[in-house]
Design an enzyme around this catalytic site. Structure first.
Site, PDB file in Angstrom:
ATOM      1  N   CYS A  47       0.636  -1.278   0.057  1.00 49.27           N
ATOM      2  CA  CYS A  47      -0.064   0.062   0.043  1.00 49.27           C
ATOM      3  C   CYS A  47       0.963   1.191  -0.025  1.00 49.27           C
ATOM      4  O   CYS A  47       0.493   2.352  -0.808  1.00 49.27           O
ATOM      5  CB  CYS A  47      -0.814   0.040   1.231  1.00 49.27           C
ATOM      6  N   LYS A  50       3.222   1.721  -2.967  1.00 52.53           N
ATOM      7  CA  LYS A  50       2.332   2.010  -4.260  1.00 52.53           C
ATOM      8  C   LYS A  50       1.692   3.360  -4.126  1.00 52.53           C
ATOM      9  O   LYS A  50       1.547   3.916  -5.328  1.00 52.53           O
ATOM     10  CB  LYS A  50       1.282   0.891  -3.905  1.00 52.53           C
ATOM     11  N   GLU A 180      -3.481  -1.173 -10.778  1.00 48.24           N
ATOM     12  CA  GLU A 180      -2.753   0.167 -10.110  1.00 48.24           C
ATOM     13  C   GLU A 180      -1.576   0.261 -10.883  1.00 48.24           C
ATOM     14  O   GLU A 180      -1.107   1.414 -11.099  1.00 48.24           O
ATOM     15  CB  GLU A 180      -2.619  -0.224  -8.562  1.00 48.24           C
ATOM     16  N   HIS A 442     -21.038  22.696  -3.049  1.00 51.76           N
ATOM     17  CA  HIS A 442     -20.900  22.660  -4.384  1.00 51.76           C
ATOM     18  C   HIS A 442     -19.914  23.998  -4.650  1.00 51.76           C
ATOM     19  O   HIS A 442     -19.626  24.920  -3.792  1.00 51.76           O
ATOM     20  CB  HIS A 442     -22.561  23.573  -4.597  1.00 51.76           C
ATOM     21  N   GLU A 447     -21.229  16.014  -4.050  1.00 50.22           N
ATOM     22  CA  GLU A 447     -22.564  16.489  -3.987  1.00 50.22           C
ATOM     23  C   GLU A 447     -23.325  15.523  -4.737  1.00 50.22           C
ATOM     24  O   GLU A 447     -24.649  15.738  -4.497  1.00 50.22           O
ATOM     25  CB  GLU A 447     -22.601  17.917  -4.174  1.00 50.22           C
TER      26      GLU A 447
HETATM   27  P1  NAP Z   1      -6.653 -10.236  -6.781  1.00 53.29           P
HETATM   28  O1  NAP Z   1      -7.540  -9.079  -6.512  1.00 53.29           O
HETATM   29  O2  NAP Z   1      -6.765 -11.493  -6.242  1.00 53.29           O
HETATM   30  O3  NAP Z   1      -7.026 -10.393  -8.701  1.00 53.29           O
HETATM   31  C1  NAP Z   1      -6.324 -11.230  -9.460  1.00 53.29           C
HETATM   32  C2  NAP Z   1      -7.236 -11.519 -10.525  1.00 53.29           C
HETATM   33  O4  NAP Z   1      -6.114 -11.860 -11.671  1.00 53.29           O
HETATM   34  C3  NAP Z   1      -8.063 -12.773 -10.335  1.00 53.29           C
HETATM   35  O5  NAP Z   1      -9.157 -12.282  -9.671  1.00 53.29           O
HETATM   36  C4  NAP Z   1      -8.370 -13.192 -11.919  1.00 53.29           C
HETATM   37  O6  NAP Z   1      -9.402 -12.173 -12.236  1.00 53.29           O
HETATM   38  C5  NAP Z   1      -7.013 -12.776 -12.498  1.00 53.29           C
HETATM   39  N1  NAP Z   1      -6.246 -13.978 -12.636  1.00 53.29           N
HETATM   40  C6  NAP Z   1      -6.188 -15.186 -11.825  1.00 53.29           C
HETATM   41  N2  NAP Z   1      -5.297 -15.991 -12.380  1.00 53.29           N
HETATM   42  C7  NAP Z   1      -4.863 -15.490 -13.618  1.00 53.29           C
HETATM   43  C8  NAP Z   1      -4.276 -16.159 -14.727  1.00 53.29           C
HETATM   44  N3  NAP Z   1      -3.526 -17.403 -14.628  1.00 53.29           N
HETATM   45  N4  NAP Z   1      -3.999 -15.561 -15.797  1.00 53.29           N
HETATM   46  C9  NAP Z   1      -4.550 -14.024 -15.741  1.00 53.29           C
HETATM   47  N5  NAP Z   1      -5.049 -13.817 -14.878  1.00 53.29           N
HETATM   48  C10 NAP Z   1      -5.532 -14.345 -13.662  1.00 53.29           C
HETATM   49  O7  NAP Z   1      -5.206 -10.099  -6.864  1.00 53.29           O
HETATM   50  P2  NAP Z   1      -4.035  -8.914  -6.707  1.00 53.29           P
HETATM   51  O8  NAP Z   1      -4.473  -7.831  -7.475  1.00 53.29           O
HETATM   52  O9  NAP Z   1      -2.918  -9.713  -6.762  1.00 53.29           O
HETATM   53  O10 NAP Z   1      -4.378  -8.344  -5.306  1.00 53.29           O
HETATM   54  C11 NAP Z   1      -4.093  -9.310  -4.319  1.00 53.29           C
HETATM   55  C12 NAP Z   1      -4.549  -8.807  -2.910  1.00 53.29           C
HETATM   56  O11 NAP Z   1      -4.261  -7.651  -2.447  1.00 53.29           O
HETATM   57  C13 NAP Z   1      -6.144  -8.887  -2.791  1.00 53.29           C
HETATM   58  O12 NAP Z   1      -6.811  -9.488  -2.048  1.00 53.29           O
HETATM   59  C14 NAP Z   1      -6.443  -7.411  -2.736  1.00 53.29           C
HETATM   60  O13 NAP Z   1      -7.501  -7.267  -1.442  1.00 53.29           O
HETATM   61  C15 NAP Z   1      -5.098  -6.814  -1.982  1.00 53.29           C
HETATM   62  N6  NAP Z   1      -4.897  -5.409  -2.444  1.00 53.29           N
HETATM   63  C16 NAP Z   1      -5.683  -4.083  -2.216  1.00 53.29           C
HETATM   64  C17 NAP Z   1      -5.355  -3.010  -2.701  1.00 53.29           C
HETATM   65  C18 NAP Z   1      -6.104  -1.781  -2.326  1.00 53.29           C
HETATM   66  O14 NAP Z   1      -7.086  -2.171  -1.210  1.00 53.29           O
HETATM   67  N7  NAP Z   1      -6.209  -0.783  -3.128  1.00 53.29           N
HETATM   68  C19 NAP Z   1      -4.168  -3.011  -3.432  1.00 53.29           C
HETATM   69  C20 NAP Z   1      -3.344  -4.101  -3.873  1.00 53.29           C
HETATM   70  C21 NAP Z   1      -3.646  -5.272  -3.313  1.00 53.29           C
HETATM   71  P3  NAP Z   1     -10.325 -13.100 -13.327  1.00 53.29           P
HETATM   72  O15 NAP Z   1     -10.816 -14.292 -12.943  1.00 53.29           O
HETATM   73  O16 NAP Z   1     -11.407 -11.951 -13.568  1.00 53.29           O
HETATM   74  O17 NAP Z   1      -9.587 -13.283 -14.683  1.00 53.29           O
END
Ligand code: NAP
Length: 453
Positions: A47, A50, A180, A442, A447
């Site tokens: 976080c 990033k 991101e 405003h 709003e």
């Molecule tokens: P994620 O949120 O779990 O999403 C990864 C996505 O990639 C999957 O949902 C899937 O979407 C896709 N995927 C899975 N296997 C794949 C493959 N073999 N090839 C291509 N696409 C594939 O993962 P993440 O972005 O790595 O984040 C990990 C965790 O970090 C999350 O649980 C999140 O809560 C946390 N995080 C939060 C924030 C924030 O709050 N701003 C920021 C960063 C991370 P499809 O099934 O739709 O393809």
């Protein structure tokens, strides 16, 4: 049994830090083991760095936008090593602050990896330590798909340490991290191709969020490639060759770097969970430590919080779980936390944020006829002079009869800051009438939430 500590915490990330300090504040003798920098994923490789990169990446857009407001166009030059060095300095500063706070709280830091060797004993280096209670807060780690050459790709962990900015980047994945980083790297001047195996990134979010972020990313010049399956990565003289299929057709593309952001799995390997008799939950996407609402494992004195339990994988959730555990077990104030209506934001560009149910979730829970939706999509005033096709989307999902607000969703600048306040209203059970009775600020984007028709 004689114990060395009342509580031994494995992992000094957000959950472990919060729990250990809270437990020590009640007079418990607490130690915490950490094999990497104190702070865990959020502070060291998630976080915090990033968000700093997101800030850094926005200046290129601001320089462009300024022209319509009468500023002379500037051709500024970006230095990746300066940004990365500054980010790492800040991460180390924050990690040191967390280390100091542990000492102040009377928590003993053991800067080594710990493993369980029986239900009451942990091994740290050559020491065997006995604790009355144990909290596992070891987080998760990025995974990669099993395809030939995948070792050539990197994860978000390495992105923060790259010595040189890639000129071209493939981002694979569809979650928070993928969108991101696509936005960050595009803003910093890298040519980004984002490969998504489905139609859109951010599946699970409200459809209007998925669409809004997707359109925004396209407008920013990110090449979005849906419906792909990655086949192979190969090292060539010109870079990394990415071989994938799209609708069955073989495609190739050569880039400087490939970022894998396809999810994160709980760190449950090599932790000694079997020796301690701790059960895993294997019903989810990845095996995770099985816990009840008190964050208690099947061993009554062993608890787990945060991403290693794979409930809601967000920093503030791990902190809340950790504090509730400490209050319950050491503060004589038994309490659990609710995992309902947790707001979250995606620091994509455009930004998105949500609290509560998506339209699809509300319809499947209450039936489509019992759900009412208010939505607006418009060009924000800021873009009146920029010539950019940026759009803001705001949306309320209501239970039709009571008009209770079940979900609030937004795509656009400051979505995270705006939705945080909306989350209080949703948590309190506000209705559309409560929203409408609130006088707007405003001119603002926020709003719109109290004037939706
Ligand atoms: P994620 O949120 O779990 O999403 C990864 C996505 O990639 C999957 O949902 C899937 O979407 C896709 N995927 C899975 N296997 C794949 C493959 N073999 N090839 C291509 N696409 C594939 O993962 P993440 O972005 O790595 O984040 C990990 C965790 O970090 C999350 O649980 C999140 O809560 C946390 N995080 C939060 C924030 C924030 O709050 N701003 C920021 C960063 C991370 P499809 O099934 O739709 O393809």
């Amino acid at each position: 049994m004689d114990f060395d500590y009342d509580l031994f915490v494995i992992g000094a990330g957000s959950g472990g830090l919060a729990a250990s300090k809270r437990a020590a504040s009640y007079g418990a003798r607490v130690a915490i083991a950490e094999g990497e920098d104190v702070g865990g994923t959020c502070v060291v490789r998630g976080c915090v760095p990033k968000k700093l990169l997101v800030y850094g990446s926005k200046f290129s857009h601001l320089y462009d936008d300024a022209v319509g407001y009468g500023w002379k166009a500037v051709k500024s030059k970006f230095s990746w090593p300066i940004l990365i060095t500054n980010v790492q300095k800040e991460v180390h500063r924050l990690s040191q602050i967390h280390t100091d706070l542990l000492a102040k709280a009377n928590v003993e830091l053991i800067p080594q990896r710990a493993t369980l060797i029986d239900p009451h004993t942990v091994q740290v280096g050559d020491r065997q330590i006995k604790a009355a209670k144990i909290l596992i807060a070891v987080g998760g780690e990025a995974i990669k798909p099993e395809i030939p050459g995948i070792g050539l790709s990197i994860t978000s962990r390495e992105m923060f340490l790259l010595p040189k900015q890639p000129k071209t980047l493939v981002v694979l994945g569809a979650g928070y991290i993928s969108v991101e980083f696509s936005g960050i790297m595009q803003g910093l001047g890298t040519e980004v191709t984002h490969l998504v195996r489905g139609e859109r990134p951010l599946r699970g979010f409200d459809q209007d969020i998925q669409d809004g972020v997707y359109e925004g990313m396209l407008n920013h010049g990110i090449k979005m490639v849906p419906n792909i399956e990655l086949q192979e990565l190969k090292r060539t003289k010109k870079g990394i060759k990415v071989i994938y299929t799209q609708a069955g057709e073989l495609q190739k593309l050569t880039v400087d770097a490939v970022l894998c952001a396809i999810g994160r799995a709980p760190n449950v390997m090599d932790l000694g969970l079997e020796q301690a008799g701790v059960n895993l939950n294997t019903n989810g996407r990845f095996p995770a430590i099985a816990v009840d609402e008190w964050s208690r494992t099947n061993q009554p004195h062993i608890f787990a919080v945060g991403d290693c339990t794979d409930r809601v994988n967000l920093t503030p959730v791990a902190i809340a779980e950790g504090r509730a555990f400490a209050d319950s077990e050491f503060g004589n104030q038994p309490r659990t936390i609710s995992h309902e209506n947790i707001a979250s934001a995606v620091f994509s560009q455009p930004e998105a944020a949500s609290v509560g149910l998506s339209q699809a979730q509300a319809e499947s829970r209450y039936g489509a006829d019992n759900v009412k939706v208010y939505r607006a999509k418009f060009r924000p005033m800021y873009h009146s002079f920029t010539g950019k096709p940026e759009k803001v989307m705001v949306k309320l999902v209501l239970e039709a009869h009571s008009e209770k607000v079940l979900g609030v969703h937004m795509v656009g600048d400051q979505a995270a800051e705006i939705i945080q306040g909306m989350a209080i209203a949703v948590k309190m059970g506000a209705t559309k009438r409560d929203f409408d009775a609130t006088i707007g600020i405003h001119p603002s984007t926020a709003e719109e939430f109290v004037t939706l028709r």
